[in-house]
Design a protein around this motif. Sequence first.
Motif, short mmCIF file in Angstrom:
data_model
loop_
_atom_site.label_atom_id
_atom_site.label_comp_id
_atom_site.label_asym_id
_atom_site.label_seq_id
_atom_site.Cartn_x
_atom_site.Cartn_y
_atom_site.Cartn_z
N GLU A 85 0.96 -1.46 0.45
CA GLU A 85 0.12 -0.03 -0.32
C GLU A 85 1.49 0.61 0.29
N GLY A 86 2.15 1.50 -0.59
CA GLY A 86 3.11 2.61 -0.92
C GLY A 86 2.06 3.45 -1.51
N GLY A 92 -7.83 6.43 -1.23
CA GLY A 92 -8.45 7.07 -0.04
C GLY A 92 -7.76 7.59 1.43
N ASP A 93 -8.17 7.83 2.60
CA ASP A 93 -8.29 8.35 3.21
C ASP A 93 -6.50 7.78 3.51
N HIS A 94 -6.22 6.83 3.03
CA HIS A 94 -4.78 6.48 3.57
C HIS A 94 -4.17 7.31 2.44
N TRP A 95 -4.27 7.37 1.43
CA TRP A 95 -3.64 7.30 0.00
C TRP A 95 -2.92 9.79 0.84
N ARG A 96 -4.23 10.07 1.26
CA ARG A 96 -4.73 10.82 1.25
C ARG A 96 -3.34 11.36 2.31
N ARG A 97 -3.12 10.62 3.44
CA ARG A 97 -2.65 10.83 4.66
C ARG A 97 -1.16 10.68 4.18
N GLN A 98 -0.30 9.67 4.01
CA GLN A 98 0.71 9.73 2.61
C GLN A 98 1.17 10.71 2.18
N ARG A 99 0.29 11.16 1.48
CA ARG A 99 1.20 11.70 0.26
C ARG A 99 0.85 13.93 1.53
N ASP A 234 0.61 9.31 15.35
CA ASP A 234 -0.24 8.44 15.58
C ASP A 234 0.06 7.00 14.87
N PRO A 235 0.33 6.34 15.71
CA PRO A 235 0.91 4.29 15.27
C PRO A 235 -0.24 3.64 14.41
N ASP A 236 -1.80 4.55 15.21
CA ASP A 236 -2.41 4.08 14.81
C ASP A 236 -2.89 3.90 12.89
N ALA A 237 -2.79 5.32 12.67
CA ALA A 237 -3.20 6.21 11.44
C ALA A 237 -1.77 4.72 10.07
N PHE A 238 -1.23 3.84 10.79
CA PHE A 238 -0.63 3.75 9.44
C PHE A 238 -0.55 2.42 9.49
N PRO A 239 -0.28 1.73 8.80
CA PRO A 239 -0.08 -0.12 8.82
C PRO A 239 1.46 -0.12 9.18
N ALA A 240 1.11 -1.61 9.43
CA ALA A 240 2.55 -2.47 10.64
C ALA A 240 3.67 -1.99 8.91
N ASP A 241 3.24 -2.35 7.70
CA ASP A 241 4.77 -2.28 6.53
C ASP A 241 4.86 -1.07 6.07
N GLU A 242 4.11 -0.23 6.41
CA GLU A 242 4.14 1.44 5.98
C GLU A 242 5.35 1.43 6.01
N LEU A 243 6.53 1.79 6.41
CA LEU A 243 7.66 1.37 6.01
C LEU A 243 8.28 0.78 5.16
N ARG A 244 8.78 -0.36 4.51
CA ARG A 244 8.74 -1.05 3.64
C ARG A 244 7.97 -0.87 2.78
N ASP A 245 6.47 -0.52 2.63
CA ASP A 245 6.19 -0.51 1.29
C ASP A 245 6.62 0.53 0.35
N GLN A 246 6.47 1.91 1.53
CA GLN A 246 7.25 3.43 1.13
C GLN A 246 9.06 2.98 0.32
N VAL A 247 9.50 2.95 0.95
CA VAL A 247 10.79 2.18 0.58
C VAL A 247 11.21 1.48 -0.85
N MET A 248 10.00 0.84 -0.58
CA MET A 248 10.05 -0.03 -2.16
C MET A 248 9.70 0.61 -3.29
N THR A 249 8.63 1.21 -2.91
CA THR A 249 8.16 2.38 -3.73
C THR A 249 9.10 3.79 -4.10
N MET A 250 9.39 4.35 -3.27
CA MET A 250 10.92 5.48 -3.45
C MET A 250 12.01 4.53 -4.72
N LEU A 251 12.31 3.17 -4.15
CA LEU A 251 13.22 2.88 -4.70
C LEU A 251 13.03 2.36 -6.32
#
Length: 437
Positions: A85-86, A92-99, A234-251
């Motif tokens: 979920e990178g 939805g709301d998850h994408w808006r929070r990430q952006r 806000d730990p509950d606002a992001f899934p457990a794999d957030e760091l992994r998914d975003q690093v994979m996306t950026m790479l």
Amino acid sequence: MHAPHSPPGDPVVGNALRFARAPLDYLDAIGDAYADGIVHLSGAVGPGIYVVLDPGLVQRVLVDDHGRYRKPGFRPELVDPLVGEGLLTSGGDHWRRQRTTLQPAFFTSRLRGFGDTIVDFTRATTAGWTDGDEFDLYRELGVLTVRIISRLLLGVDLSRADAAAVGDAMLDVGEGLAVSPGGVVRPPWLQTPPPREYQQAIRELEDVTARVVAMHEPGGDDVLSLLERAIADDPDAFPADELRDQVMTMLLAGHETTALTLTYALSLLSWNPAARATLHDEVDAVVDGAPRWEDLAALDYTEQVIHETLRVLPPVWALFREPLADVRLGDYRLPAGAPLMLPQWAIHRSPRHWDAPDEFDPGRWAETKPAEVPAYFPFGAGPRACIGRQLAIVESKLILATLFADWDVEVTVDDLPRRAAITMQPTEAVPAVVRRH
């Protein structure tokens, strides 16, 4: 109100196999035959796909009525293990929070500090070249752009070996995600395991991702630091794999389109010697030694080369959306969930929208602002336009100017076989020779 155009198809499979055997050629064919409007390509199963060829309707989907559409799930059995979920795939709301969380990493004020890093990495790469060297240009540029994006967006200095591993894995990923006859006729409910090479590529990418996270030092304004602070707040606002998914996306997304843009730019310049000479003249006149941030404004033709490359050989060949409910799009009514293709490949190269569209002519951008051309959207448009589009242009300009200050790079083949996957990748090595300028 009328139905979309329906090109002739084959029994049972409709247009699916004709499209899958040569997607880019098929888009050329329907673009020429149907020009503006929407074309419905029927498939062996499901609703087929609706190809939007009118730039005004693309604007409606991406910008004016963006809230009525979403990104569809594309090959989830392959994409979900890759980027989860990178930022590219979330909604939805998850994408808006990430952006919102990640946007400061791409602020113009921060980009100003990137110039020296981009130039330094590029010169470190060329320091290993000798006059007359030959190599795979796409692979060389992939290693360079992975290392640059790792420093700028992830705050780590990735080794050349790790950067090469990312580039090599991306080739296997591209092959696994490429449009293929088997992929388009397989029912969506028939899930098959990813190919062994694809699974191995993901494991290699995850190994690099783990090293990136382990090496990272928090506290900066890079993507990882911003995410770590947001998760801590806000730990509950992001899934457990957030760091992994975003690093994979950026790479992947952070380096791939820039490496492709530069590969295609240097290829087109090799095939158009007058344009290459003009670019050399500009760099010689503007750059004293190595380019600086202050030189960017004067590198007009360099930027024109980049925009013309993105028009002629767009690394992102198509975008995809689906309506959340039944919609009227222009004179067409489309059902909820209908897959829409918005093909840069066809629209960027249509004679309806461009004079001499097959001609590589950077000068066409001399008096034209790209943002004002509806038939040009290499980074998408609207709220979900690529977050790194400004960085991609700056990085491409500085790398090209750094190369042309000291070197002449010539691609030694006169065509590049390509495949349509998430990006438009070369299917073979891109041989190039470098000579001192």
